[in-house]
Design a protein around this motif. Sequence first.
Motif, PDB file in Angstrom:
ATOM      1  N   GLY A 163       0.805  -1.219   0.000  1.00  0.00           N
ATOM      2  CA  GLY A 163       0.000   0.000   0.000  1.00  0.00           C
ATOM      3  C   GLY A 163       0.840   1.273   0.000  1.00  0.00           C
ATOM      4  N   ALA A 164       2.168   1.145  -0.137  1.00  0.00           N
ATOM      5  CA  ALA A 164       3.016   2.342  -0.170  1.00  0.00           C
ATOM      6  C   ALA A 164       2.648   3.240  -1.346  1.00  0.00           C
ATOM      7  CB  ALA A 164       4.486   1.945  -0.262  1.00  0.00           C
ATOM      8  N   GLN A 221       5.617   4.903  -8.013  1.00  0.00           N
ATOM      9  CA  GLN A 221       6.764   4.183  -8.537  1.00  0.00           C
ATOM     10  C   GLN A 221       7.996   4.437  -7.665  1.00  0.00           C
ATOM     11  OE1 GLN A 221       7.882   3.976 -13.036  1.00  0.00           O
ATOM     12  NE2 GLN A 221       8.751   5.856 -12.273  1.00  0.00           N
ATOM     13  N   GLU A 222       8.127   5.679  -7.176  1.00  0.00           N
ATOM     14  CA  GLU A 222       9.279   6.025  -6.339  1.00  0.00           C
ATOM     15  C   GLU A 222       9.198   5.347  -4.979  1.00  0.00           C
ATOM     16  OE1 GLU A 222      11.835   7.782  -7.561  1.00  0.00           O
ATOM     17  OE2 GLU A 222      10.650   7.655  -9.402  1.00  0.00           O
ATOM     18  N   ILE A 230       5.399   2.420 -13.476  1.00  0.00           N
ATOM     19  CA  ILE A 230       4.066   2.933 -13.821  1.00  0.00           C
ATOM     20  C   ILE A 230       3.677   2.557 -15.261  1.00  0.00           C
ATOM     21  CG2 ILE A 230       3.903   4.809 -12.152  1.00  0.00           C
ATOM     22  CD1 ILE A 230       4.794   6.744 -14.320  1.00  0.00           C
ATOM     23  N   ASP A 231       4.562   1.907 -15.982  1.00  0.00           N
ATOM     24  CA  ASP A 231       4.169   1.355 -17.292  1.00  0.00           C
ATOM     25  C   ASP A 231       2.995   0.398 -17.117  1.00  0.00           C
ATOM     26  OD1 ASP A 231       6.245   2.736 -18.316  1.00  0.00           O
ATOM     27  OD2 ASP A 231       7.513   1.005 -18.759  1.00  0.00           O
ATOM     28  N   THR A 232       2.928  -0.254 -15.946  1.00  0.00           N
ATOM     29  CA  THR A 232       1.820  -1.194 -15.705  1.00  0.00           C
ATOM     30  C   THR A 232       0.477  -0.447 -15.711  1.00  0.00           C
ATOM     31  OG1 THR A 232       2.108  -0.956 -13.315  1.00  0.00           O
ATOM     32  CG2 THR A 232       3.222  -2.835 -14.353  1.00  0.00           C
ATOM     33  N   ILE A 233       0.506   0.822 -15.295  1.00  0.00           N
ATOM     34  CA  ILE A 233      -0.748   1.597 -15.281  1.00  0.00           C
ATOM     35  C   ILE A 233      -1.217   1.842 -16.724  1.00  0.00           C
ATOM     36  CG2 ILE A 233      -1.823   3.801 -14.600  1.00  0.00           C
ATOM     37  CD1 ILE A 233       0.008   3.835 -12.165  1.00  0.00           C
TER      38      ILE A 233
END
Length: 250
Positions: A163-164, A221-222, A230-233
Amino acid sequence: MNLTLHVWRQAGPDAPGKMVIYEATGVSPEMSFLEMLDVVNEGLTERGEVPIAFDHDCREGICGSCSLMINGVAHGPMRGTATCQLHMRSFKDGDTIYIEPWRARAFRVIKDLAVDRSPLDRIIQAGGFITAPTGSAQDANNILVAKESVDDAMDAAACIGCGACVAACPNASASLFTAAKITHLGLLPQGQSERYRRALKMVQQMELEEFGSCTLHGECQEACPKEISIDTITRMNRDFLRASLLGTRP
Ligand code: FES
């Protein structure tokens, strides 16, 4: 090392919370951050005070239980590191450290630093699985998968659901978590039959749980201890859009 800790204390979900100051003395640089909190809690218990509640389980960066904002950063100052993998040598003697729970509307504080992350479980329940007949395990080479797909799927599967990403996002969006699960399954042949329905259902559940929307700040992502991209998004949005345009039924 001697440290001054400002720790969020909150007796329960509806109780008012506040920062409380504790002095942590004799801290070894080799301790993990959670071990340092264990020592603080031993002192509190010996003095008859209520120990600080915080989540943990594996303490090896696997389970995703540990969830602390440390000096305003999810999981603290080290990149690609969960709180349980963070060592006190990352701090200096005399430092002041602020420790808070994940801050997001969808994550209610249970007590002190422990929050309810069951909304993430419900996103998984909505579609984060492959419906497959059970039975004895098939031969591993029965279904050939391209190396690039395997690599990308396994990178996404590294998500530990801590959940970060939500805590770091200014919108408290769970997009990186949801996208990692959708990408992991959507890249494999076994995940194709439910691919678009899965994207639709998981994104809908994410919205129902009151997570915010993604505006591509990239903070997730950071903060991710597994450095999920964030490519997964982008993949999630593509699958969700296609499912919506095709009128896919949830
Ligand atoms: S306690 Fe399991 S990942 Fe940190």
